[in-house]
Design a protein around this motif. Structure first.
Motif, PDB file in Angstrom:
ATOM      1  N   THR A   1      18.523  64.429  56.015  1.00  0.00           N
ATOM      2  CA  THR A   1      19.201  65.585  55.423  1.00  0.00           C
ATOM      3  C   THR A   1      19.591  65.268  53.988  1.00  0.00           C
ATOM      4  OG1 THR A   1      21.400  64.887  56.131  1.00  0.00           O
ATOM      5  CG2 THR A   1      20.116  66.211  57.689  1.00  0.00           C
ATOM      6  N   ASP A   2      19.813  66.325  53.212  1.00  0.00           N
ATOM      7  CA  ASP A   2      20.211  66.135  51.806  1.00  0.00           C
ATOM      8  C   ASP A   2      21.550  65.402  51.712  1.00  0.00           C
ATOM      9  OD1 ASP A   2      17.941  67.378  50.958  1.00  0.00           O
ATOM     10  OD2 ASP A   2      18.886  69.357  50.675  1.00  0.00           O
ATOM     11  N   ARG A   3      22.470  65.762  52.623  1.00  0.00           N
ATOM     12  CA  ARG A   3      23.781  65.121  52.565  1.00  0.00           C
ATOM     13  C   ARG A   3      23.684  63.627  52.838  1.00  0.00           C
ATOM     14  NH1 ARG A   3      28.343  67.555  56.369  1.00  0.00           N
ATOM     15  NH2 ARG A   3      26.923  66.701  57.953  1.00  0.00           N
ATOM     16  N   ALA A   4      22.866  63.255  53.846  1.00  0.00           N
ATOM     17  CA  ALA A   4      22.697  61.835  54.165  1.00  0.00           C
ATOM     18  C   ALA A   4      22.032  61.097  53.013  1.00  0.00           C
ATOM     19  CB  ALA A   4      21.885  61.680  55.440  1.00  0.00           C
ATOM     20  N   ARG A   5      21.055  61.743  52.375  1.00  0.00           N
ATOM     21  CA  ARG A   5      20.384  61.102  51.247  1.00  0.00           C
ATOM     22  C   ARG A   5      21.326  60.950  50.057  1.00  0.00           C
ATOM     23  NH1 ARG A   5      14.730  64.546  51.791  1.00  0.00           N
ATOM     24  NH2 ARG A   5      13.848  63.301  53.508  1.00  0.00           N
ATOM     25  N   MET A   6      22.172  61.956  49.779  1.00  0.00           N
ATOM     26  CA  MET A   6      23.126  61.847  48.680  1.00  0.00           C
ATOM     27  C   MET A   6      24.189  60.768  48.966  1.00  0.00           C
ATOM     28  SD  MET A   6      22.136  63.822  46.300  1.00  0.00           S
ATOM     29  CE  MET A   6      20.496  63.266  46.827  1.00  0.00           C
ATOM     30  N   PHE A   7      24.565  60.656  50.239  1.00  0.00           N
ATOM     31  CA  PHE A   7      25.526  59.600  50.598  1.00  0.00           C
ATOM     32  C   PHE A   7      24.921  58.226  50.327  1.00  0.00           C
ATOM     33  CE2 PHE A   7      27.389  56.609  53.659  1.00  0.00           C
ATOM     34  CZ  PHE A   7      28.733  56.748  53.360  1.00  0.00           C
ATOM     35  N   ARG A  20      25.991  48.470  47.864  1.00  0.00           N
ATOM     36  CA  ARG A  20      25.025  47.378  47.875  1.00  0.00           C
ATOM     37  C   ARG A  20      25.166  46.516  46.612  1.00  0.00           C
ATOM     38  NH1 ARG A  20      20.503  50.122  47.430  1.00  0.00           N
ATOM     39  NH2 ARG A  20      20.306  50.469  49.684  1.00  0.00           N
ATOM     40  N   VAL A  21      25.297  47.182  45.473  1.00  0.00           N
ATOM     41  CA  VAL A  21      25.431  46.443  44.205  1.00  0.00           C
ATOM     42  C   VAL A  21      26.695  45.597  44.211  1.00  0.00           C
ATOM     43  CG1 VAL A  21      25.754  46.677  41.720  1.00  0.00           C
ATOM     44  CG2 VAL A  21      24.082  48.129  42.908  1.00  0.00           C
ATOM     45  N   PHE A  22      27.826  46.185  44.635  1.00  0.00           N
ATOM     46  CA  PHE A  22      29.089  45.453  44.622  1.00  0.00           C
ATOM     47  C   PHE A  22      29.080  44.291  45.619  1.00  0.00           C
ATOM     48  CE2 PHE A  22      30.950  49.395  42.720  1.00  0.00           C
ATOM     49  CZ  PHE A  22      31.408  48.802  41.555  1.00  0.00           C
ATOM     50  N   VAL A  23      28.486  44.503  46.789  1.00  0.00           N
ATOM     51  CA  VAL A  23      28.413  43.416  47.774  1.00  0.00           C
ATOM     52  C   VAL A  23      27.609  42.250  47.223  1.00  0.00           C
ATOM     53  CG1 VAL A  23      27.467  42.772  50.020  1.00  0.00           C
ATOM     54  CG2 VAL A  23      28.825  44.849  49.799  1.00  0.00           C
ATOM     55  N   TRP A  24      26.477  42.560  46.578  1.00  0.00           N
ATOM     56  CA  TRP A  24      25.684  41.479  46.000  1.00  0.00           C
ATOM     57  C   TRP A  24      26.424  40.780  44.866  1.00  0.00           C
ATOM     58  CZ3 TRP A  24      21.953  38.808  47.865  1.00  0.00           C
ATOM     59  CH2 TRP A  24      21.103  39.354  48.829  1.00  0.00           C
ATOM     60  N   LEU A  25      27.179  41.538  44.086  1.00  0.00           N
ATOM     61  CA  LEU A  25      27.980  40.917  43.031  1.00  0.00           C
ATOM     62  C   LEU A  25      29.035  39.987  43.621  1.00  0.00           C
ATOM     63  CD1 LEU A  25      28.508  43.866  40.505  1.00  0.00           C
ATOM     64  CD2 LEU A  25      27.067  41.838  40.207  1.00  0.00           C
ATOM     65  N   ILE A  26      29.633  40.405  44.741  1.00  0.00           N
ATOM     66  CA  ILE A  26      30.622  39.552  45.406  1.00  0.00           C
ATOM     67  C   ILE A  26      29.968  38.265  45.885  1.00  0.00           C
ATOM     68  CG2 ILE A  26      32.100  39.341  47.437  1.00  0.00           C
ATOM     69  CD1 ILE A  26      32.748  42.329  47.106  1.00  0.00           C
ATOM     70  N   PHE A  27      28.792  38.384  46.509  1.00  0.00           N
ATOM     71  CA  PHE A  27      28.083  37.190  46.995  1.00  0.00           C
ATOM     72  C   PHE A  27      27.708  36.270  45.842  1.00  0.00           C
ATOM     73  CE2 PHE A  27      26.481  39.638  50.943  1.00  0.00           C
ATOM     74  CZ  PHE A  27      27.664  39.327  51.595  1.00  0.00           C
ATOM     75  N   LEU A  28      27.185  36.840  44.771  1.00  0.00           N
ATOM     76  CA  LEU A  28      26.784  36.023  43.624  1.00  0.00           C
ATOM     77  C   LEU A  28      28.004  35.401  42.938  1.00  0.00           C
ATOM     78  CD1 LEU A  28      23.998  38.298  42.066  1.00  0.00           C
ATOM     79  CD2 LEU A  28      23.689  36.169  43.346  1.00  0.00           C
ATOM     80  N   GLY A  29      29.092  36.181  42.843  1.00  0.00           N
ATOM     81  CA  GLY A  29      30.312  35.640  42.238  1.00  0.00           C
ATOM     82  C   GLY A  29      30.883  34.490  43.045  1.00  0.00           C
ATOM     83  N   SER A  30      30.817  34.606  44.363  1.00  0.00           N
ATOM     84  CA  SER A  30      31.307  33.523  45.215  1.00  0.00           C
ATOM     85  C   SER A  30      30.445  32.280  45.048  1.00  0.00           C
ATOM     86  CB  SER A  30      31.321  33.962  46.677  1.00  0.00           C
ATOM     87  OG  SER A  30      32.176  35.076  46.862  1.00  0.00           O
ATOM     88  N   ALA A  31      29.131  32.493  45.009  1.00  0.00           N
ATOM     89  CA  ALA A  31      28.240  31.345  44.813  1.00  0.00           C
ATOM     90  C   ALA A  31      28.525  30.660  43.479  1.00  0.00           C
ATOM     91  CB  ALA A  31      26.785  31.799  44.877  1.00  0.00           C
ATOM     92  N   TYR A  32      28.778  31.468  42.435  1.00  0.00           N
ATOM     93  CA  TYR A  32      29.086  30.889  41.130  1.00  0.00           C
ATOM     94  C   TYR A  32      30.403  30.128  41.162  1.00  0.00           C
ATOM     95  CZ  TYR A  32      30.879  30.619  36.397  1.00  0.00           C
ATOM     96  OH  TYR A  32      31.454  30.172  35.226  1.00  0.00           O
ATOM     97  N   SER A  33      31.433  30.745  41.747  1.00  0.00           N
ATOM     98  CA  SER A  33      32.761  30.148  41.741  1.00  0.00           C
ATOM     99  C   SER A  33      32.817  28.844  42.518  1.00  0.00           C
ATOM    100  CB  SER A  33      33.796  31.134  42.314  1.00  0.00           C
ATOM    101  OG  SER A  33      33.898  32.257  41.480  1.00  0.00           O
ATOM    102  N   PHE A  34      32.188  28.834  43.701  1.00  0.00           N
ATOM    103  CA  PHE A  34      32.367  27.694  44.596  1.00  0.00           C
ATOM    104  C   PHE A  34      31.249  26.662  44.494  1.00  0.00           C
ATOM    105  CE2 PHE A  34      34.820  31.139  46.447  1.00  0.00           C
ATOM    106  CZ  PHE A  34      36.034  30.520  46.629  1.00  0.00           C
ATOM    107  N   LEU A  35      30.172  26.998  43.813  1.00  0.00           N
ATOM    108  CA  LEU A  35      29.080  26.029  43.671  1.00  0.00           C
ATOM    109  C   LEU A  35      28.808  25.727  42.208  1.00  0.00           C
ATOM    110  CD1 LEU A  35      26.632  27.324  46.434  1.00  0.00           C
ATOM    111  CD2 LEU A  35      28.159  25.347  46.552  1.00  0.00           C
ATOM    112  N   LEU A  36      28.308  26.728  41.494  1.00  0.00           N
ATOM    113  CA  LEU A  36      27.893  26.492  40.109  1.00  0.00           C
ATOM    114  C   LEU A  36      29.078  26.138  39.211  1.00  0.00           C
ATOM    115  CD1 LEU A  36      25.290  29.381  39.732  1.00  0.00           C
ATOM    116  CD2 LEU A  36      24.886  26.981  40.287  1.00  0.00           C
ATOM    117  N   PHE A  54      24.748  57.848  46.280  1.00  0.00           N
ATOM    118  CA  PHE A  54      25.959  57.712  45.469  1.00  0.00           C
ATOM    119  C   PHE A  54      27.046  56.830  46.088  1.00  0.00           C
ATOM    120  CE2 PHE A  54      24.124  61.803  44.086  1.00  0.00           C
ATOM    121  CZ  PHE A  54      23.932  61.497  42.746  1.00  0.00           C
ATOM    122  N   VAL A  55      26.890  56.467  47.357  1.00  0.00           N
ATOM    123  CA  VAL A  55      27.897  55.612  47.995  1.00  0.00           C
ATOM    124  C   VAL A  55      27.283  54.274  48.411  1.00  0.00           C
ATOM    125  CG1 VAL A  55      29.527  55.353  49.903  1.00  0.00           C
ATOM    126  CG2 VAL A  55      29.259  57.574  48.772  1.00  0.00           C
TER     127      VAL A  55
END
Length: 342
Positions: A84-90, A99-115, A93-94
């Motif tokens: 449906t259009d609503r499911a696709r818009m969700f 997904r982007v923020f979760v990956w940033l969190i994972f990468l930030g954690s890897a940087y902080s605790f390893l690199l 835009f959500v």
């Protein structure tokens, strides 16, 4: 030297202030990732009618969990898709920002605790290697802070002062003053070695306890016998112990204060003159230096631009009033001169 107690921390580390501990930081990032995933999961569950399962045609809760995790972490496999259009818009835009923020969190954690930790260890090791002709202050209480302030007022760069302490609050104050810091117990060899004791210009010992001060002096003498060690001692009977431990200079604030008060009682300006001598903001300054070529053969009274007070030769102190107060090569001269000429 004192051996470490079982379980005691003996490994030194350069102090780097952090608002949150590593464990709290990690938990906060995990919680943030779970909240974001939970938002995506709730949206998919409430709008599950907009999803289609190409396998069995039924979208269960487990299907929603599976679809959410696959969509957040990758781009999906196509077995469950929004129709449906609503499911696709969700998803557009959500879920995509999630997904982007979760990956940033994972990468930030890897940087902080390893690199970053690897980088910090390398950087601090580089700082250790560069330490040379610096002053180490063991104990950053009231006396240690005043010693550091006076060194800076006398022109010593803050980066050439290394503070060793076990208190993180004390080290935070040192960091605020742009001083180098080492977190650890200065009675241990490894801690003083991390502070570069073998390449230091001098060591100031002000831990606030006489027994600790004596142990630090013993440790320093074992590691670097050539480094001058100034020790603050509270009790007069412990001065001989500090001397036996190898202290070059012993300062007893209590006895010194009493002597200064007694001297001031015999003359109103004595305390003012002594303050001028020992502080950087006075009109005159004491200076210790090696005899220069132009000083050889002169009497202490004839030295310029300052006034020679005492010279040291072969462990003997010779005052300016003595007949043999003639400067020889290799002598150490103590002189007083105007502050602007110090």
């Amino acid at each position: 030297m004192r051996s470490a107690k079982p379980g005691a921390r003996t490994t030194p580390r350069f102090y780097r202030r952090s608002v949150l501990s590593p464990s709290v930081t990690l938990l906060a990032r995990v919680a943030a990732a779970l909240v974001l995933v939970g938002i995506a999961l709730a949206g998919h569950w409430f709008d599950r009618e907009g999803l289609r399962d190409n396998t069995d045609g039924v979208v269960s809760f487990l299907d929603v969990v599976y679809f959410t995790m696959i969509t957040v972490t990758t781009v999906g496999y196509g077995d469950i898709v929004p129709v449906t259009d609503r499911a696709r818009m969700f998803d557009t835009f959500v879920v995509t920002p999630v997904r982007v923020f979760v990956w940033l969190i994972f990468l930030g954690s890897a940087y902080s605790f390893l690199l970053r930790n690897t980088w910090e260890r390398w950087r601090m090791a580089a700082i250790q290697r560069r330490l040379h002709d610096h002053t180490i202050i063991c104990g950053f209480g009231a006396t240690g802070r005043e010693a550091a302030d006076e060194l800076v007022r006398r022109g010593c760069p803050p980066g050439e002062i290394v503070v060793v302490d076990q208190s993180e609050s004390a080290l935070e104050e040192a960091v605020d003053q742009e001083l180098a810091t080492v977190h650890g117990d200065a009675t241990h060899n490894a801690v003083l070695a991390a502070a570069g004791i073998e390449r230091a210009r001098s060591l100031i010992v002000t831990p606030g306890r006489d027994d600790t001060a004596v142990l630090i002096a013993l440790t320093a003498r074992r590691l670097a016998a050539h480094v001058p060690v100034a020790v603050a001692i509270q009790a007069t009977e412990n001065e001989v112990l500090a001397s036996d431990a190898g202290a070059t200079v012993i300062v007893n604030p209590v006895s010194f204060g009493g002597q200064l008060l007694a001297g001031a009682s015999r003359g109103a300006h004595i305390a003012d003159y002594v303050s001028d001598l020992v502080t950087s903001h006075g009109r005159i300054a004491l200076r210790e230096r090696a005899a220069a070529a132009q000083d050889i053969g002169l009497h202490l009274r004839e030295l310029r631009p300052g006034q020679g007070l005492r010279l040291y030769r072969d462990g003997r102190a010779i005052g300016f009033w003595e007949e043999d107060a003639i400067v020889h090569e290799g002598d150490t001269v103590i002189e007083v001169l105007p502050q602007d000429g110090a």
